[in-house]
Design a protein around this motif. Structure first.
Motif, PDB file in Angstrom:
ATOM      1  N   ARG A 134       0.837  -1.203   0.000  1.00  0.00           N
ATOM      2  CA  ARG A 134       0.000   0.000   0.000  1.00  0.00           C
ATOM      3  C   ARG A 134       0.872   1.254   0.000  1.00  0.00           C
ATOM      4  O   ARG A 134       1.755   1.379   0.856  1.00  0.00           O
ATOM      5  CB  ARG A 134      -0.863  -0.023   1.257  1.00  0.00           C
ATOM      6  CG  ARG A 134      -1.746   1.167   1.425  1.00  0.00           C
ATOM      7  CD  ARG A 134      -3.136   0.819   0.995  1.00  0.00           C
ATOM      8  NE  ARG A 134      -3.896   2.045   0.850  1.00  0.00           N
ATOM      9  CZ  ARG A 134      -4.761   2.454   1.742  1.00  0.00           C
ATOM     10  NH1 ARG A 134      -5.004   1.729   2.799  1.00  0.00           N
ATOM     11  NH2 ARG A 134      -5.426   3.564   1.554  1.00  0.00           N
ATOM     12  N   VAL A 146      -7.062   7.044  -0.781  1.00  0.00           N
ATOM     13  CA  VAL A 146      -7.659   6.672   0.502  1.00  0.00           C
ATOM     14  C   VAL A 146      -9.134   7.082   0.480  1.00  0.00           C
ATOM     15  O   VAL A 146      -9.511   8.060  -0.180  1.00  0.00           O
ATOM     16  CB  VAL A 146      -6.883   7.309   1.692  1.00  0.00           C
ATOM     17  CG1 VAL A 146      -7.021   8.806   1.731  1.00  0.00           C
ATOM     18  CG2 VAL A 146      -7.308   6.700   3.014  1.00  0.00           C
ATOM     19  N   TYR A 147      -9.953   6.297   1.172  1.00  0.00           N
ATOM     20  CA  TYR A 147     -11.409   6.503   1.183  1.00  0.00           C
ATOM     21  C   TYR A 147     -11.850   6.521   2.641  1.00  0.00           C
ATOM     22  O   TYR A 147     -11.621   5.552   3.377  1.00  0.00           O
ATOM     23  CB  TYR A 147     -12.074   5.362   0.408  1.00  0.00           C
ATOM     24  CG  TYR A 147     -13.579   5.459   0.283  1.00  0.00           C
ATOM     25  CD1 TYR A 147     -14.172   5.830  -0.923  1.00  0.00           C
ATOM     26  CD2 TYR A 147     -14.422   5.130   1.350  1.00  0.00           C
ATOM     27  CE1 TYR A 147     -15.556   5.890  -1.056  1.00  0.00           C
ATOM     28  CE2 TYR A 147     -15.793   5.201   1.229  1.00  0.00           C
ATOM     29  CZ  TYR A 147     -16.358   5.574   0.023  1.00  0.00           C
ATOM     30  OH  TYR A 147     -17.729   5.634  -0.109  1.00  0.00           O
ATOM     31  N   HIS A 155     -13.711   0.108  -0.581  1.00  0.00           N
ATOM     32  CA  HIS A 155     -12.872   0.944  -1.446  1.00  0.00           C
ATOM     33  C   HIS A 155     -11.389   0.842  -1.065  1.00  0.00           C
ATOM     34  O   HIS A 155     -10.528   0.804  -1.938  1.00  0.00           O
ATOM     35  CB  HIS A 155     -13.333   2.406  -1.388  1.00  0.00           C
ATOM     36  CG  HIS A 155     -14.561   2.654  -2.204  1.00  0.00           C
ATOM     37  ND1 HIS A 155     -14.530   2.887  -3.563  1.00  0.00           N
ATOM     38  CD2 HIS A 155     -15.862   2.667  -1.871  1.00  0.00           C
ATOM     39  CE1 HIS A 155     -15.754   3.055  -4.015  1.00  0.00           C
ATOM     40  NE2 HIS A 155     -16.593   2.929  -3.001  1.00  0.00           N
ATOM     41  N   ASN A 156     -11.105   0.787   0.241  1.00  0.00           N
ATOM     42  CA  ASN A 156      -9.694   0.697   0.631  1.00  0.00           C
ATOM     43  C   ASN A 156      -9.109  -0.661   0.260  1.00  0.00           C
ATOM     44  O   ASN A 156      -7.925  -0.761  -0.063  1.00  0.00           O
ATOM     45  CB  ASN A 156      -9.529   1.012   2.124  1.00  0.00           C
ATOM     46  CG  ASN A 156      -9.714   2.498   2.373  1.00  0.00           C
ATOM     47  OD1 ASN A 156      -9.130   3.335   1.675  1.00  0.00           O
ATOM     48  ND2 ASN A 156     -10.561   2.858   3.319  1.00  0.00           N
ATOM     49  N   LEU A 188      -8.372  -0.201  -3.386  1.00  0.00           N
ATOM     50  CA  LEU A 188      -7.201   0.668  -3.573  1.00  0.00           C
ATOM     51  C   LEU A 188      -5.917  -0.131  -3.346  1.00  0.00           C
ATOM     52  O   LEU A 188      -4.969  -0.061  -4.124  1.00  0.00           O
ATOM     53  CB  LEU A 188      -7.270   1.852  -2.592  1.00  0.00           C
ATOM     54  CG  LEU A 188      -8.274   2.942  -2.977  1.00  0.00           C
ATOM     55  CD1 LEU A 188      -8.530   3.887  -1.810  1.00  0.00           C
ATOM     56  CD2 LEU A 188      -7.777   3.726  -4.195  1.00  0.00           C
ATOM     57  N   GLU A 189      -5.942  -0.917  -2.278  1.00  0.00           N
ATOM     58  CA  GLU A 189      -4.757  -1.705  -1.954  1.00  0.00           C
ATOM     59  C   GLU A 189      -4.478  -2.727  -3.055  1.00  0.00           C
ATOM     60  O   GLU A 189      -3.347  -2.889  -3.495  1.00  0.00           O
ATOM     61  CB  GLU A 189      -5.024  -2.414  -0.623  1.00  0.00           C
ATOM     62  CG  GLU A 189      -3.766  -2.849   0.064  1.00  0.00           C
ATOM     63  CD  GLU A 189      -4.022  -3.108   1.544  1.00  0.00           C
ATOM     64  OE1 GLU A 189      -4.837  -2.399   2.155  1.00  0.00           O
ATOM     65  OE2 GLU A 189      -3.401  -4.039   2.065  1.00  0.00           O
ATOM     66  N   PRO A 200     -15.970   2.237   3.201  1.00  0.00           N
ATOM     67  CA  PRO A 200     -14.523   2.398   3.401  1.00  0.00           C
ATOM     68  C   PRO A 200     -13.769   1.063   3.309  1.00  0.00           C
ATOM     69  O   PRO A 200     -12.710   0.993   2.677  1.00  0.00           O
ATOM     70  CB  PRO A 200     -14.433   3.002   4.812  1.00  0.00           C
ATOM     71  CG  PRO A 200     -15.728   3.750   4.964  1.00  0.00           C
ATOM     72  CD  PRO A 200     -16.749   2.880   4.284  1.00  0.00           C
ATOM     73  N   THR A 232      -1.738  11.593  -2.879  1.00  0.00           N
ATOM     74  CA  THR A 232      -2.806  10.648  -2.521  1.00  0.00           C
ATOM     75  C   THR A 232      -4.172  11.164  -2.988  1.00  0.00           C
ATOM     76  O   THR A 232      -4.542  12.308  -2.700  1.00  0.00           O
ATOM     77  CB  THR A 232      -2.832  10.428  -0.988  1.00  0.00           C
ATOM     78  OG1 THR A 232      -1.547   9.953  -0.583  1.00  0.00           O
ATOM     79  CG2 THR A 232      -3.893   9.424  -0.589  1.00  0.00           C
TER      80      THR A 232
END
Ligand SMILES: NC(=O)c1ccc[n+]([C@@H]2O[C@H](COP(=O)([O-])OP(=O)(O)OC[C@H]3O[C@@H](n4cnc5c(N)ncnc54)[C@H](OP(=O)(O)O)[C@@H]3O)[C@@H](O)[C@H]2O)c1
Length: 288
Positions: free
Chosen positions: A4, A42-43, A30-31, A34-35, A27, A11
């Motif tokens: 990450r 970031v969410y 989405h995170n 993202l990862e 969260p 960001t």
């Protein structure tokens, strides 16, 4: 999985505005994406009290956020704040996804309806050209009705409060209404049954469907958008009769995809991993 990226000056920021918002699984979802996709983003959950929505949105935009999801009780306020509505938001009368465009405008999308259809189709079920009995006439019903109508589905709506169903039918061309108590009469000719009411949802007492699935055609697909619990009593009854079922968790995942693509410029992984992650989290929360 890629390492990450650290939060830094590059960001990308997004989040979910609601009141309360602590229960939101967005969260987590989405995170995870993202990862997985290695995006430096970031969410975050954004608790915004009623009356503060407009101030919060303009502040987030000024602070460089790419956009936000909007949940209860702000979806109608979000509809009013945008500079540009996409067709789904216009038709469903609410907005659950805001995109802060580079030219300074705010774009509004409603992704619940298309998220519902995408999830059903991800189960290998073709909705186009079918006939759907939609139970409920709230916000989710309107979004789903619009997306089904767009795919040439004949939509029949039954709602406990008929006046609310009439408002829905007046805002979308092509909807047929049936009285709540008579809904079972529509079942034999339907290919899709969709529960958008909160009947069966954990913590919601009372409420019963005014029909038995014995009236259903063996080809009926039964969908419930309630996802706590995942296996609602309606889905259990349908499965016991050998009918195909689709639960509400996949809709939650699919409705999130459009925002992720627009804010972060990457394709979210809709595979079984995210579903397992959310399922485990919901189970933990239920176990208390
Ligand atoms: N899976 C997902 O991604 C997703 C997305 C959005 C919503 N949802 C779920 O969908 C449900 C509805 O959400 P919403 O935003 O559309 O809510 P809403 O606007 O408040 O509408 C609620 C609907 O449920 C009906 N209802 C409530 N209690 C009932 C009862 N005891 N008997 C018969 N009908 C009853 C209401 O009928 P009246 O008009 O008669 O009150 C209305 O049609 C919630 O459980 C929500 O969690 C899931």
């Amino acid at each position: 999985m890629e390492q990450r990226p650290r939060i830094d000056g590059h960001t990308l920021l997004a989040g979910v505005i609601g009141w309360p918002v602590a229960h939101s699984r967005s969260p987590l979802m989405h995170n995870f994406w993202l990862e997985k996709s290695g995006v430096n983003g970031v969410y975050v959950p954004l608790p915004v009290a009623p009356g503060q929505f407009e101030t919060a949105v303009h502040g987030l935009r000024a602070a460089g956020f790419r956009g936000v999801n909007v949940t209860i009780p702000h979806k109608e306020a979000a509809y009013r704040i945008v500079d540009r509505l996409d067709r789904s938001a216009e038709r469903s009368g609410s907005v659950n996804t805001l995109v802060f465009a580079e030219n300074g405008t705010i774009e509004g999308y409603s992704t619940d309806g298309d998220g519902f259809v995408a999830n059903v189709e991800a189960h290998g079920i073709e909705v186009a050209g079918g006939r759907a009995l939609l139970l409920g006439a709230g916000g989710a019903a309107r979004a789903i009705a619009a997306s089904l109508l767009d795919r040439g589905v004949k939509v029949i709506v039954a709602n406990r409060t008929r006046a609310r169903a009439q408002v829905l039918a007046a805002s979308l061309d092509g909807i047929e209404l049936i009285d709540w108590e008579q809904a079972g009469q529509a079942l034999p000719s339907c290919t899709l049954l969709v529960n958008t009411t909160s009947i069966g949802m954990e913590g919601v007492a009372g409420g019963a469907f005014p029909f038995s699935l014995e009236q259903a055609s063996p080809d009926l697909v039964v969908c419930d958008i309630v996802y706590v619990p995942r296996q609602t009593a309606l889905l259990e009854q349908a499965a016991a009769r050998g009918l195909r079922t689709v639960d509400g968790l996949g809709m939650l995942i699919h409705q999130a995809g459009e925002g992720f693509r627009k804010w972060f410029g990457a394709v979210p992984d809709m595979g079984p991993e995210v579903e397992a992650l959310l399922d485990a989290d919901l189970r933990r929360a239920r176990a208390g």
